[in-house]
Write an enzyme that holds these catalytic residues in place. Structure first.
Site, PDB file in Angstrom:
ATOM      1  N   LYS A   1      -9.069   7.991 -18.667  1.00  0.00           N
ATOM      2  CA  LYS A   1      -9.501   8.460 -19.852  1.00  0.00           C
ATOM      3  C   LYS A   1      -8.106   8.587 -20.600  1.00  0.00           C
ATOM      4  O   LYS A   1      -7.634   7.685 -20.960  1.00  0.00           O
ATOM      5  CB  LYS A   1      -9.989  10.028 -19.752  1.00  0.00           C
ATOM      6  CG  LYS A   1     -10.952  10.201 -18.487  1.00  0.00           C
ATOM      7  CD  LYS A   1     -12.180   9.286 -18.638  1.00  0.00           C
ATOM      8  CE  LYS A   1     -13.158   9.457 -17.488  1.00  0.00           C
ATOM      9  NZ  LYS A   1     -14.113   8.321 -17.183  1.00  0.00           N
TER      10      LYS A   1
ATOM     11  N   ARG B   1       0.856  -1.209  -0.027  1.00  0.00           N
ATOM     12  CA  ARG B   1       0.033   0.031   0.098  1.00  0.00           C
ATOM     13  C   ARG B   1       1.073   1.215  -0.021  1.00  0.00           C
ATOM     14  O   ARG B   1       0.671   2.230  -0.626  1.00  0.00           O
ATOM     15  CB  ARG B   1      -0.929  -0.135   1.178  1.00  0.00           C
ATOM     16  CG  ARG B   1      -1.636   1.299   1.404  1.00  0.00           C
ATOM     17  CD  ARG B   1      -2.957   1.353   2.274  1.00  0.00           C
ATOM     18  NE  ARG B   1      -2.706   0.360   3.515  1.00  0.00           N
ATOM     19  CZ  ARG B   1      -2.258   0.479   4.439  1.00  0.00           C
ATOM     20  NH1 ARG B   1      -1.402   1.411   4.587  1.00  0.00           N
ATOM     21  NH2 ARG B   1      -2.174  -0.279   5.334  1.00  0.00           N
TER      22      ARG B   1
ATOM     23  N   ASP C   1      -8.114  20.080 -12.883  1.00  0.00           N
ATOM     24  CA  ASP C   1      -8.359  18.780 -13.434  1.00  0.00           C
ATOM     25  C   ASP C   1      -8.140  18.701 -14.889  1.00  0.00           C
ATOM     26  O   ASP C   1      -8.949  19.722 -15.569  1.00  0.00           O
ATOM     27  CB  ASP C   1     -10.137  18.541 -13.164  1.00  0.00           C
ATOM     28  CG  ASP C   1     -10.396  17.028 -13.605  1.00  0.00           C
ATOM     29  OD1 ASP C   1      -9.709  16.365 -14.632  1.00  0.00           O
ATOM     30  OD2 ASP C   1     -11.223  16.278 -13.035  1.00  0.00           O
TER      31      ASP C   1
ATOM     32  N   TYR D   1     -17.181  17.856 -14.013  1.00  0.00           N
ATOM     33  CA  TYR D   1     -17.831  16.434 -13.899  1.00  0.00           C
ATOM     34  C   TYR D   1     -18.533  16.284 -12.725  1.00  0.00           C
ATOM     35  O   TYR D   1     -18.247  16.460 -11.712  1.00  0.00           O
ATOM     36  CB  TYR D   1     -16.472  15.419 -13.887  1.00  0.00           C
ATOM     37  CG  TYR D   1     -16.983  13.870 -13.664  1.00  0.00           C
ATOM     38  CD1 TYR D   1     -18.070  13.351 -14.431  1.00  0.00           C
ATOM     39  CD2 TYR D   1     -16.499  13.192 -12.566  1.00  0.00           C
ATOM     40  CE1 TYR D   1     -18.355  11.885 -14.446  1.00  0.00           C
ATOM     41  CE2 TYR D   1     -16.962  12.016 -12.299  1.00  0.00           C
ATOM     42  CZ  TYR D   1     -17.951  11.445 -13.355  1.00  0.00           C
ATOM     43  OH  TYR D   1     -18.349  10.247 -13.015  1.00  0.00           O
TER      44      TYR D   1
HETATM   45  O1  P1T Z   1     -14.152   7.967 -13.337  1.00  0.00           O
HETATM   46  P1  P1T Z   1     -12.997   8.273 -12.456  1.00  0.00           P
HETATM   47  O2  P1T Z   1     -11.600   7.845 -13.023  1.00  0.00           O
HETATM   48  O3  P1T Z   1     -13.252   8.308 -11.149  1.00  0.00           O
HETATM   49  O4  P1T Z   1     -12.667   9.870 -12.855  1.00  0.00           O
HETATM   50  C1  P1T Z   1     -13.651  10.812 -12.413  1.00  0.00           C
HETATM   51  C2  P1T Z   1     -13.430  12.105 -13.422  1.00  0.00           C
HETATM   52  C3  P1T Z   1     -12.726  13.362 -13.002  1.00  0.00           C
HETATM   53  N1  P1T Z   1     -12.598  14.291 -13.604  1.00  0.00           N
HETATM   54  C4  P1T Z   1     -13.175  14.300 -14.940  1.00  0.00           C
HETATM   55  C5  P1T Z   1     -12.908  15.704 -15.827  1.00  0.00           C
HETATM   56  C6  P1T Z   1     -13.873  13.314 -15.364  1.00  0.00           C
HETATM   57  O5  P1T Z   1     -14.542  13.354 -16.597  1.00  0.00           O
HETATM   58  C7  P1T Z   1     -14.104  11.966 -14.626  1.00  0.00           C
HETATM   59  C8  P1T Z   1     -15.125  11.156 -15.169  1.00  0.00           C
HETATM   60  N2  P1T Z   1     -15.907  11.249 -15.990  1.00  0.00           N
HETATM   61  C9  P1T Z   1     -16.660  10.430 -16.674  1.00  0.00           C
HETATM   62  C10 P1T Z   1     -16.909   8.990 -16.344  1.00  0.00           C
HETATM   63  C11 P1T Z   1     -17.261  10.952 -17.946  1.00  0.00           C
HETATM   64  O6  P1T Z   1     -17.823  10.088 -18.736  1.00  0.00           O
HETATM   65  O7  P1T Z   1     -17.483  12.206 -17.924  1.00  0.00           O
END
Ligand code: P1T
Length: 380
Positions: free
Chosen positions: A195, A46, A170, A98
């Site tokens: 992403k 961890r 972000d 988001y």
């Molecule tokens: O899904 P996750 O890996 O926890 O990420 C969250 C997140 C954070 N910041 C942005 C700008 C994001 O677009 C996302 C996740 N977004 C999607 C799942 C979506 O379809 O927009």
């Protein structure tokens, strides 16, 4: 060193024990120790894992940062970042982020005594006006998900720093290939590695990078103490993903421009949200701050019926949440990614029932456009 070279080599030194050219997946929970207090720098997985550490060094290098920490999801990375804020402190946030970020802040963290103010950060005067004596962080997303509002990072950093607050960006939509927020004075960059960084829709993860040593120490402490770490296998996948980030982003950007140009001319499209378009009110700022415009395009079809027709008529594009993968994904923000945002806020931001978002993938550009065209032509 150029970006592509850094992407392939930073953190990716051959394995010291075998010479393995790719970083091995250190699939272990613990490490043998030579004696009490005598070990090779690794005690428990961890706390430290060589595969994760390689990825952290890789992404930190891509963002021009000194430190990086990888987490189990983008949300876990953002949550860990928010542990820099204490009860009684105040955070200013882009009013369009988001939906999950808004949900974390408004439904979870607000319950622990952190105060949030949501403003349109595309106007720096809104940020300035929202600053209070207890403001310690400004959290921005640029361009925003899904209506592609751009925030002037340098201007916001200046205003925030004058008030003694950190700026977090972000950078998920752009990736470090197209935008490096630290260049503009931003203090901390977060990503959903789910992403573009991973890029193949086969891993969920997140990362935080930064330069400040004290904040980095706290993030390392949180990463270990709260424990939402990225697994060795996911770390390896993302490390493989970033090796092709430069070439992938070039193509996402090329196809993104072509798809946006096609949509802008299409009679069924009422409004386009794409900073690469000359008609976007912040086109000049986006051009200055970004090295391209990427693969995210949103467009309004005027009604839920029209949106449903297109979303259910595409053949190659996949109806799904998420973005940044090799395959084109198409989604309906109002009921999918931004369902947790209040309806009146969605209306104000332009996240209408007719809004459709596409993550333009790496298929042949003509095939993506042909698929959208046949789906749009199904609208009565
Ligand atoms: O899904 P996750 O890996 O926890 O990420 C969250 C997140 C954070 N910041 C942005 C700008 C994001 O677009 C996302 C996740 N977004 C999607 C799942 C979506 O379809 O927009």
């Amino acid at each position: 060193m150029g970006f592509a070279t850094t992407a392939i080599h930073a953190g990716n030194e051959p394995d010291p024990t075998t010479g393995s050219v790719t970083v091995p997946i250190y699939q272990t929970s613990t490490y043998a120790q030579d004696g009490l207090g005598r070990h090779k720098g690794y005690e428990y997985a961890r706390t430290q894992n060589p595969t994760r550490h390689a990825l952290e060094r890789n992404i930190a290098a891509l963002e021009g940062a000194r430190f990086g920490y990888a987490f189990a999801s983008g949300m876990a990375a953002i949550d860990a970042t928010m542990r820099l804020v204490k009860a009684g402190e105040h955070v200013i946030v882009s009013d369009n982020t988001y939906g999950g970020t808004y949900r974390l802040f408004s439904r979870i963290l607000a319950g622990y005594g952190v105060e949030f103010t949501y403003v349109d950060t595309s106007e720096v005067s809104n940020v300035e006006a929202a600053i209070k004596t207890n403001t310690t962080m400004v959290f921005v997303e640029t361009p925003t998900n899904p209506v592609m509002i751009v925030t002037d990072l340098q201007a916001v950093a200046e205003v925030a720093h004058r008030a003694g607050a950190r700026v977090v960006c972000d950078n998920t939509f752009m990736s470090p290939y197209l935008q490096q927020p630290l260049e503009f004075g931003v203090d901390i960059v977060v990503h959903s590695t789910t992403k573009y960084l991973n890029g193949h829709s086969d891993s969920v993860g997140g990362v935080v990078v930064l330069n400040d040593e004290q904040d980095a120490e706290w993030l390392a402490f949180v990463q270990n103490g709260a424990g939402a770490i990225l697994s060795p296998f996911d770390s390896w996948l993302v490390l493989r993903g970033t090796k092709t980030l430069a070439v992938r982003m070039e193509q996402h950007d090329r196809s993104g421009r072509a798809v946006a140009a096609f949509l802008e001319e299409h009679p069924k499209v009422e409004k386009l949200y794409y900073p690469g378009s000359l008609s976007h009110r912040q086109h000049d700022l986006a051009k200055r701050q970004q090295r391209g415009f990427g693969g995210m395009v949103a467009f309004d079809l005027g009604s839920l019926d029209n949106a449903r027709t297109v979303l259910e008529s595409v053949r190659m594009c996949t109806l799904a949440e998420s973005l940044g993968g090799v395959e084109s994904l198409i989604s309906h923000p109002a009921t999918m990614t931004h369902a947790s945002v209040l309806p009146e806020t969605r209306d104000r931001l332009g996240i209408t029932d007719g809004l459709v978002r596409i993550s333009v993938g790496l298929e042949d550009t003509d095939d993506i456009i042909a698929d959208l065209d046949q789906a749009l032509n199904k609208i009565a």
